[in-house]
Design an enzyme around this catalytic site. Sequence first.
Site, PDB file in Angstrom:
ATOM      1  N   LYS A   1     -12.151  -0.628   0.981  1.00 15.41           N
ATOM      2  CA  LYS A   1     -11.496  -0.074  -0.201  1.00 15.41           C
ATOM      3  C   LYS A   1     -12.431  -0.214  -1.411  1.00 15.41           C
ATOM      4  CE  LYS A   1      -7.141  -0.371   2.101  1.00 15.41           C
ATOM      5  NZ  LYS A   1      -7.789  -0.456   3.417  1.00 15.41           N
TER       6      LYS A   1
ATOM      7  N   SER B   1       0.781  -1.229   0.000  1.00 21.25           N
ATOM      8  CA  SER B   1       0.000   0.000   0.000  1.00 21.25           C
ATOM      9  C   SER B   1       0.815   1.282   0.000  1.00 21.25           C
ATOM     10  CB  SER B   1      -0.952   0.016   1.203  1.00 21.25           C
ATOM     11  OG  SER B   1      -0.226   0.039   2.421  1.00 21.25           O
TER      12      SER B   1
ATOM     13  N   HIS C   1      -5.677  -4.232  -1.411  1.00 21.40           N
ATOM     14  CA  HIS C   1      -5.538  -3.120  -2.354  1.00 21.40           C
ATOM     15  C   HIS C   1      -5.651  -3.548  -3.816  1.00 21.40           C
ATOM     16  CE1 HIS C   1      -4.459  -0.025   0.614  1.00 21.40           C
ATOM     17  NE2 HIS C   1      -3.942  -1.035   1.281  1.00 21.40           N
TER      18      HIS C   1
END
Length: 400
Positions: A245, A186, A214
């Site tokens: 996310k 990340s 991610h």
Amino acid sequence: MTDLFSKFDPLIETREQLLSTGLTDPFGLVMEEVVSPTVAICSGRKTILLGTYNYMGMTFDPEVIAAGKKALDEFGSGTTGSRVLNGTYVGHKAVEDALKDFYAMDHAMVFSTGYQANLGIISTLAGKDDYIILDIDSHASIYDGCALGNAQIVPFRHNDVDALEKRLKRLPPEAGKLVVLEGVYSMLGDIAPLKEMVAISKAHGAMVLVDEAHSMGFIGDNGRGVAEAQGVIDDIDFIIGTFSKSVGTVGGFCVSNHPKFEILRLVCRPYVFTASLPPSVVATAATSIRKLMHGKAKRDHLWQNSKKLHAGLKALGFKLGTETPQSAIIAVILPDLERGAAMWEALLHEGLYVNLARPPATPGNMTLLRCSLCAEHSSEQVNEILGMFEAAGRRTGVIG
């Protein structure tokens, strides 16, 4: 008497020095209104959001919002109980079914946060006499999961296939071994060489856990992450992910094909001893996940945005975390915290919000401005963003 806060004195001093210059607190920004997945009102002005991890822009999807409102009306605001007591509603089973369909896997287990998913699964799987072999740049939740389980921790150099193999060769063949990797890291937005690492791990008798927080929803033909993109998803024992996310809400999960997986519901402390997610949250998550299964057009547009922003920033003279765009994260490397903070504020003044990331959270003690693109950013907004970076970069002397 020892002041338990004294260990934080260097950080307190650094923060006070930064704020004494009149700088806006980069870690205390308040969003007064969120207009869309890509725009908010900050300090009374319209601000483009480029630091939210809202990769697929699902936070304002009408069907997602409607599902949450319906569940709120029908089931109330919360469960007030653990999943193993009164905290399993039909919505919790529905979101786990959505995850099983999304990943085409047999088992799915939902946690109240992504942090708890790593904390719970890692600490439960690997105990005192087991070994966890992990990339040195792993997320804090992974390290905390290792500490909670009291396993032997064996770190290896970031994304180094040979270093992983050397560590595995030194371990007792009969010992329990868990290799923990991330699809996308990340801070710099770089991806792991999962194909090679998974093969090496399996050759040495290790189980493999991959955190795809991610990359879920975006990377891979079906949005299943880097493991899917590199063709090794069937060789991975556990995939960890988050709803905060691409899914656009909050929560965490683990999916697996392991035949004994369901016993984890009775032995995983961060699952057993935490209240379950509110009904409205799991309803939004289930709806979002099922929509992401048909999100190819969004994925394609997000890749276009990522390539365009990466190329534009590179052409302006900024130093980036990767040579080519590898994910929806693009990290701009700054010389030091002072200039990083100045650049962050200059961008905010231009009307752009990004993340300021600083040591010790960053690899190699780097100061980063971390950009997280969204599938809802228009091509015109990316042009605006590049103009803002150029203006702020010249004003602060970061670029010539």
